[in-house]
Design an enzyme around this catalytic site. Structure first.
Site, PDB file in Angstrom:
ATOM      1  N   LYS A 207       8.778  -1.779  14.337  1.00 20.10           N
ATOM      2  CA  LYS A 207       9.971  -2.603  14.141  1.00 20.10           C
ATOM      3  C   LYS A 207      11.194  -1.920  14.749  1.00 20.10           C
ATOM      4  CE  LYS A 207      12.793  -4.615  10.510  1.00 20.10           C
ATOM      5  NZ  LYS A 207      12.958  -4.930   9.093  1.00 20.10           N
ATOM      6  N   GLU A 213       6.067   9.139  14.286  1.00 20.32           N
ATOM      7  CA  GLU A 213       4.614   9.127  14.483  1.00 20.32           C
ATOM      8  C   GLU A 213       4.231   8.188  15.626  1.00 20.32           C
ATOM      9  OE1 GLU A 213       6.250   8.733  11.659  1.00 20.32           O
ATOM     10  OE2 GLU A 213       5.208   9.663   9.963  1.00 20.32           O
ATOM     11  N   GLY A 268       9.105  -4.413   7.186  1.00 19.35           N
ATOM     12  CA  GLY A 268       7.901  -3.828   7.799  1.00 19.35           C
ATOM     13  C   GLY A 268       6.628  -4.200   7.053  1.00 19.35           C
ATOM     14  N   ARG A 269       6.645  -4.038   5.732  1.00 18.56           N
ATOM     15  CA  ARG A 269       5.416  -4.291   4.967  1.00 18.56           C
ATOM     16  C   ARG A 269       5.156  -5.776   4.758  1.00 18.56           C
ATOM     17  NH1 ARG A 269       9.293  -1.646   2.434  1.00 18.56           N
ATOM     18  NH2 ARG A 269      10.324  -2.552   0.617  1.00 18.56           N
ATOM     19  N   GLU A 354       5.803   0.597  -2.017  1.00 19.04           N
ATOM     20  CA  GLU A 354       7.040   0.778  -1.249  1.00 19.04           C
ATOM     21  C   GLU A 354       8.076  -0.260  -1.696  1.00 19.04           C
ATOM     22  OE1 GLU A 354       6.986   2.540   2.942  1.00 19.04           O
ATOM     23  OE2 GLU A 354       7.614   0.508   3.370  1.00 19.04           O
ATOM     24  N   HIS A 385     -19.863   3.149  -8.634  1.00 18.84           N
ATOM     25  CA  HIS A 385     -20.600   4.414  -8.663  1.00 18.84           C
ATOM     26  C   HIS A 385     -19.674   5.598  -8.421  1.00 18.84           C
ATOM     27  CE1 HIS A 385     -24.515   2.446  -8.916  1.00 18.84           C
ATOM     28  NE2 HIS A 385     -23.908   1.489  -8.241  1.00 18.84           N
ATOM     29  N   LYS A 510      11.494  12.191   6.053  1.00 18.60           N
ATOM     30  CA  LYS A 510      11.553  11.969   7.500  1.00 18.60           C
ATOM     31  C   LYS A 510      12.642  12.823   8.133  1.00 18.60           C
ATOM     32  CE  LYS A 510      10.859   6.987   8.021  1.00 18.60           C
ATOM     33  NZ  LYS A 510      11.521   5.789   8.514  1.00 18.60           N
TER      34      LYS A 510
HETATM   35  O1  F6P Z   1       7.328   3.878   5.605  1.00 23.71           O
HETATM   36  C1  F6P Z   1       8.609   3.543   5.989  1.00 23.71           C
HETATM   37  C2  F6P Z   1       8.635   2.473   7.037  1.00 23.71           C
HETATM   38  O2  F6P Z   1       9.955   2.193   7.353  1.00 23.71           O
HETATM   39  C3  F6P Z   1       7.898   1.205   6.599  1.00 23.71           C
HETATM   40  O3  F6P Z   1       8.636   0.376   5.799  1.00 23.71           O
HETATM   41  C4  F6P Z   1       7.504   0.635   7.901  1.00 23.71           C
HETATM   42  O4  F6P Z   1       6.492  -0.305   7.730  1.00 23.71           O
HETATM   43  C5  F6P Z   1       7.050   1.871   8.632  1.00 23.71           C
HETATM   44  O5  F6P Z   1       7.965   2.878   8.220  1.00 23.71           O
HETATM   45  C6  F6P Z   1       6.997   1.762  10.138  1.00 23.71           C
HETATM   46  O6  F6P Z   1       8.250   1.453  10.701  1.00 23.71           O
HETATM   47  P1  F6P Z   1       8.381   0.911  12.172  1.00 23.71           P
HETATM   48  O7  F6P Z   1       7.658  -0.399  12.257  1.00 23.71           O
HETATM   49  O8  F6P Z   1       9.840   0.756  12.410  1.00 23.71           O
HETATM   50  O9  F6P Z   1       7.760   1.908  13.106  1.00 23.71           O
END
Ligand code: F6P
Length: 545
Positions: A207, A213, A268-269, A354, A385, A510
């Site tokens: 987003k 990452e 995002g979620r 979250e 199990h 972060k």
């Molecule tokens: O975990 C924090 C967060 O901001 C989430 O809400 C989001 O889904 C994720 O990081 C990834 O963010 P982006 O889509 O901006 O890379």
């Protein structure tokens, strides 16, 4: 909300009602009403919810629904659907529901109907998907794309990977679809080691297009590609982006003609049904994706219009409040009896934890009650199990959702016994029955068990469960199921008076990680005034890396 939650009439009534209910047995509730199982259920968007195995009476339900009403669940719901800026800490509307509105609908944001924009992106995605699935989107060397690797994390990964696994039955099987999320290089290395770069397309899904990452994985994926194809021009044929940040996409070197956008009013979620679902659309095709959206929309409509007492997200949300806030249950298990739903609990962890892992109310006060629960689970029967022992006979109260399907996608007879699906579903019914009714000491002794050992074999029962049944796992059913949980989370956040749509809690770690990265270089000394533990750990890592 002006009155504090714990001072509301329905809350105080529930507090006294809980004292009467805390020792009530499910066995007695069923014995007192032989139609309980036929009465305490609700249906919507193709999902059937049996909530009769919960520790509730009609009075409990009446009070829980009164609490929903007093806390403004319906008003808040309508504000969300209407595009009001209910995400107050980020001053944003919350409109994932607009992503699944049919063509021709109207949802206004800042004086503009956003539904045509949603469908413009969906149409571009469909065109791209059709070309790629037909082998007409060739890579740089002219070979058709056969491998798709989505790079993203959190909401830009968990939804697509969950739904891809859930709907694999409907996927074009000659496409390989993989998901890279972890900044641990192992993830990218293992997911690409057997792929031909000339046949591989990366979808960089983010987003913000700034997430550490995802940016690291995207850069390394580009290097992997260029090491094989040796020409910067190859990037345009092998990378597309899904983002709200066109500038950053361009800076990364991806042609914005190959970017699929979405909007700041999609959290995002809550984004797997936006362009973030591109990898899924490539796998199951545009028609399958349209069906998924139709399922989401059907549940949205159910949530928006069904009376509270028949409203699945409201019922599940309020039952969760009952256990969380009155019985002090710390966690909630989600147990899908379908192998395809193996990542559904992991997806729900982000969606729920979250969203509702907050302790400050919308009025800026610290809560004096519990909010979000720990969500966990695994597909049955495997979980049986592993951890069900603790649910049956441990000391903790763990309400569970069992999810099953009447028809399997893989009918498999066993050579000399009942079909696999009957074996699977017998376990759903058996588990919820055992959890509710247990097994008494008398019943154990009647089996002739040594009295000294008998207590070990007693099941107290009275463990509450919901059972969700659907006919078949289809894109439409999956959409409805996801929307059900989205709205359940909404209901609980509304009751707890928290903002379910921000995630400041992930920020601090972060920021600190960003500051520590340069300190890990050889020869560098920790720059910050870390504590002695962190400094010692950093030095040890640097010395031994
Ligand atoms: O975990 C924090 C967060 O901001 C989430 O809400 C989001 O889904 C994720 O990081 C990834 O963010 P982006 O889509 O901006 O890379």
């Amino acid at each position: 909300m002006s009155t504090r939650l714990t001072e509301m009439p329905a809350w105080t009534a529930l507090t006294s009602h809980y004292r009467m209910m805390k020792d009530t047995l499910l066995a007695d509730l069923f014995a007192g009403d032989d139609r309980r199982g036929e009465r305490l259920n609700a249906e919507g968007a193709g999902l059937y919810l049996d909530y009769s195995k919960n520790r509730v009476t009609d009075e409990t339900l009446k009070l829980l629904l009164a609490l929903a009403h007093e806390t403004g669940v319906e008003v808040k719901r309508d504000a969300m659907f209407a595009g009001q800026r209910i995400n107050v800490t980020e001053n944003r509307a919350v409109l994932h529901t607009a992503l699944r509105q049919p063509r021709g609908a109207t949802v206004m944001v800042d004086g503009q109907n956003v539904v045509p924009d949603v469908h413009e992106v969906l149409d571009r995605m469909a065109k791209f998907a059709d070309a790629l699935r037909a082998g007409q989107w060739a890579g740089f060397t002219g070979k058709p794309i056969k491998n798709i690797v989505n790079i993203g994390i959190g909401g830009s990964d968990l939804g697509p990977v969950m739904a891809y696994e859930a709907l694999k039955h409907y996927a074009q099987r000659d496409l390989t679809v993989r998901f890279v999320s972890n900044v641990d290089g192992t993830d990218l290395v293992e997911k690409t080691r057997d792929l031909d770069p000339a046949e591989t397309l990366f979808i960089v899904s983010s987003k913000t297009f700034t997430t550490q990452e995802t940016m690291a994985n995207a850069s390394s994926a580009r290097a992997w590609l260029l090491a094989a194809l040796n020409d910067e021009a190859a990037v345009a044929r092998h990378f597309v982006a899904v983002s709200t940040n066109a500038d950053a996409v361009q800076k990364f070197g991806i042609d914005t003609a190959n970017m699929f956008g979405f909007w700041d009013w999609v959290g995002g979620r809550y984004s797997m049904d936006s362009a973030i679902g591109l990898s899924l659309m490539l796998a199951i095709g545009p028609d399958g994706f349209t069906e998924l959206l139709a399922g989401f929309h059907e549940m949205d409509e159910h949530f928006r219009t069904a009376p509270l007492e028949k409203n699945l997200p409201v019922l599940m949300g309020m039952l969760g409040v009952w256990y969380n806030n009155f019985f002090d249950a710390q966690s909630h298990a989600v147990l899908p009896y379908d192998q395809y739903l193996q990542f559904f609990p992991a997806y729900l962890q982000q969606l729920d934890m979250e969203s509702n892992g907050k302790h400050i109310t919308l009025d800026g006060q610290a809560v004096d009650y519990q909010t979000g629960q720990v969500i966990w689970g695994q597909p049955g029967t495997n979980g049986q199990h592993a951890f069900y022992q603790l649910i049956h006979q441990g000391t903790k109260l763990i309400p569970c959702d069992f999810i099953g399907f009447c028809q399997t996608l893989n009918p498999l007879p066993t050579p000399d016994g009942p079909p696999h699906h009957d074996l699977l579903m017998a376990n759903v019914f058996a588990q919820t029955e055992a959890l509710a009714f247990g097994k008494s000491l008398d019943a154990v002794l009647a089996e002739g068990v040594d009295p000294a050992l008998a207590p070990h074999r007693v099941f107290d029962g009275n463990r509450p469960t919901n059972t969700l049944l659907a006919d078949r796992l289809t894109p439409r059913t999956l959409g409805a199921l996801i929307a059900l949980y989205e709205h359940k989370v909404f209901v609980q956040g509304a009751v707890w008076n928290i903002n379910s749509f921000d995630q400041w809690g992930v920020e601090l770690g972060k920021v600190l990680a960003g500051k520590i990265v340069p300190e890990l270089k050889a020869g560098a000394e920790p720059q910050l005034a870390h504590d002695s533990s962190t400094n010692t750990l950093i030095r040890r890592y640097r010395d031994r890396r």
